[in-house]
Design an enzyme around this catalytic site. Structure first.
Site: not given
Length: 140
Positions: A10-11, A18, A23, A74, A77, A98, A100, A107
């Site tokens: 998502p996103n 964004r 990012y 990735n 969330a 995985e 990111h 964060r």
């Protein structure tokens, strides 16, 4: 030549727009073209993005028994919430790495725990979009 699926959650369709301080300013489509050039002759890269958890799980099921040689995931969330993605990764035969873009440990506290890491072959975070390249390198 290895077949690798890059799977974004998502996103991540909003990359380049964004939160550019977190990012960056590049769209994933632009970066994907660069990755394909970098891995030409070594890896065939396919790509799928969805904002829906079930779509990500369905795609893992589709490729997880020989459809690809590996998955770079990735989960956005969903990394921090999805037992269902964890279970889907455990259920398939191909390795999943995985990734990111940001260093999630620098964060918000809720981003410090991953529900999927234990099911993945490895984790790469904090290297910007280059995290994807590093994951692909690990697979080829």
């Amino acid at each position: 030549m290895k077949k690798i699926l890059i799977l974004n959650g998502p996103n991540l369709n909003l990359l380049g727009r964004r939160e550019p301080t977190v990012y960056g300013h590049r769209s994933f489509d632009d970066y994907l073209a660069e990755l394909r050039r970098q891995f030409e002759g070594r890896a065939e890269l396919s790509y799928f993005q969805s904002n829906h958890e079930g779509d990500l799980i369905d795609r893992l099921h589709e490729v997880g028994f020989g459809g690809v040689d590996g998955v770079v995931l990735n989960a956005g969330a969903y990394t921090h919430t999805s037992v269902a993605l964890h279970d889907a990764i455990r259920a398939i035969e191909v390795p999943v790495v995985e990734v990111h873009i940001s260093n999630v440990h620098q964060r918000e506290e809720f981003r410090h725990h991953s529900m999927i890491s234990a099911a993945c072959r490895g984790v790469i975070c904090g290297f910007g979009l280059d995290s994807y390249r590093l994951a692909i390198e690990a697979m080829v």
